[in-house]
Write a protein that holds these residues in place. Structure first.
Motif, PDB file in Angstrom:
ATOM      1  N   UNK A  89       0.839  -1.208   0.000  1.00 40.77           N
ATOM      2  CA  UNK A  89       0.000   0.000   0.000  1.00 40.77           C
ATOM      3  C   UNK A  89       0.868   1.251   0.000  1.00 40.77           C
ATOM      4  N   UNK A  90       0.466   2.223  -0.776  1.00 36.86           N
ATOM      5  CA  UNK A  90       1.194   3.495  -0.832  1.00 36.86           C
ATOM      6  C   UNK A  90       0.828   4.408   0.327  1.00 36.86           C
ATOM      7  N   UNK A  91      -0.329   4.177   0.921  1.00 41.37           N
ATOM      8  CA  UNK A  91      -0.813   5.041   1.994  1.00 41.37           C
ATOM      9  C   UNK A  91      -1.830   4.270   2.833  1.00 41.37           C
ATOM     10  N   UNK A  92      -1.931   4.645   4.093  1.00 44.68           N
ATOM     11  CA  UNK A  92      -2.970   4.064   4.942  1.00 44.68           C
ATOM     12  C   UNK A  92      -4.342   4.629   4.611  1.00 44.68           C
ATOM     13  N   UNK A  93      -4.369   5.640   3.762  1.00 44.77           N
ATOM     14  CA  UNK A  93      -5.629   6.271   3.401  1.00 44.77           C
ATOM     15  C   UNK A  93      -6.266   5.685   2.145  1.00 44.77           C
ATOM     16  N   UNK A 119      -8.496   3.178  -0.014  1.00 44.91           N
ATOM     17  CA  UNK A 119      -9.787   2.623   0.383  1.00 44.91           C
ATOM     18  C   UNK A 119     -10.144   1.402  -0.452  1.00 44.91           C
ATOM     19  N   UNK A 120     -11.019   0.633   0.119  1.00 44.77           N
ATOM     20  CA  UNK A 120     -11.616  -0.501  -0.558  1.00 44.77           C
ATOM     21  C   UNK A 120     -13.054  -0.585  -0.099  1.00 44.77           C
ATOM     22  N   UNK A 121     -13.838  -1.373  -0.779  1.00 43.11           N
ATOM     23  CA  UNK A 121     -15.246  -1.460  -0.384  1.00 43.11           C
ATOM     24  C   UNK A 121     -15.623  -2.891  -0.059  1.00 43.11           C
ATOM     25  N   UNK A 122     -16.610  -2.996   0.803  1.00 37.88           N
ATOM     26  CA  UNK A 122     -17.168  -4.277   1.219  1.00 37.88           C
ATOM     27  C   UNK A 122     -18.640  -4.055   1.488  1.00 37.88           C
ATOM     28  N   UNK A 123     -19.480  -4.782   0.784  1.00 36.55           N
ATOM     29  CA  UNK A 123     -20.934  -4.666   0.945  1.00 36.55           C
ATOM     30  C   UNK A 123     -21.397  -3.213   0.855  1.00 36.55           C
ATOM     31  N   UNK A 158     -17.372   1.811   2.166  1.00 37.05           N
ATOM     32  CA  UNK A 158     -15.984   2.111   1.839  1.00 37.05           C
ATOM     33  C   UNK A 158     -15.188   2.239   3.133  1.00 37.05           C
ATOM     34  N   UNK A 159     -14.025   1.567   3.172  1.00 40.41           N
ATOM     35  CA  UNK A 159     -13.164   1.583   4.353  1.00 40.41           C
ATOM     36  C   UNK A 159     -11.739   1.918   3.935  1.00 40.41           C
ATOM     37  N   UNK A 160     -11.044   2.689   4.775  1.00 43.54           N
ATOM     38  CA  UNK A 160      -9.632   2.966   4.519  1.00 43.54           C
ATOM     39  C   UNK A 160      -8.800   1.850   5.153  1.00 43.54           C
ATOM     40  N   UNK A 161      -7.587   1.696   4.659  1.00 41.35           N
ATOM     41  CA  UNK A 161      -6.668   0.720   5.243  1.00 41.35           C
ATOM     42  C   UNK A 161      -6.398   1.085   6.698  1.00 41.35           C
ATOM     43  N   UNK A 162      -6.322   2.372   6.988  1.00 39.73           N
ATOM     44  CA  UNK A 162      -6.110   2.838   8.368  1.00 39.73           C
ATOM     45  C   UNK A 162      -7.237   2.331   9.277  1.00 39.73           C
ATOM     46  N   UNK A 163      -8.481   2.461   8.821  1.00 39.59           N
ATOM     47  CA  UNK A 163      -9.627   1.999   9.603  1.00 39.59           C
ATOM     48  C   UNK A 163      -9.554   0.483   9.824  1.00 39.59           C
TER      49      UNK A 163
END
Length: 63
Positions: free
Chosen positions: A16-20, A22-26, A29-34
């Motif tokens: 990952x280039x950043x913790x910010x 995002x990806x989606x699930x159902x 949208x969630x950030x890698x940080x979350x």
């Protein structure tokens, strides 16, 4: 299986280039940080449960 899942997770985080990012699930949208913060919370919760079970079995408690 758990070790393989952990290794794959580490590969994804390392790439990952950043913790910010995002990806989606159902449709959410969630950030890698979350996600990483949530995983820390979940591990802490389950470790606490395991510790309570261990205390019931052997009677010893932490400091």
């Amino acid at each position: 299986m758990w070790h393989r899942a952990c290794a794959r997770s580490r590969e994804i985080v390392d790439a990952a280039e950043s913790l910010d990012i995002t990806g989606s699930y159902r449709d959410q949208v969630f950030s890698l940080r979350y996600i990483l913060g949530h995983m820390i919370e979940e591990y802490a919760r389950h470790n606490g449960h395991a510790d309570l079970l261990r205390e019931r079995i052997d009677g010893s408690t932490g400091e």
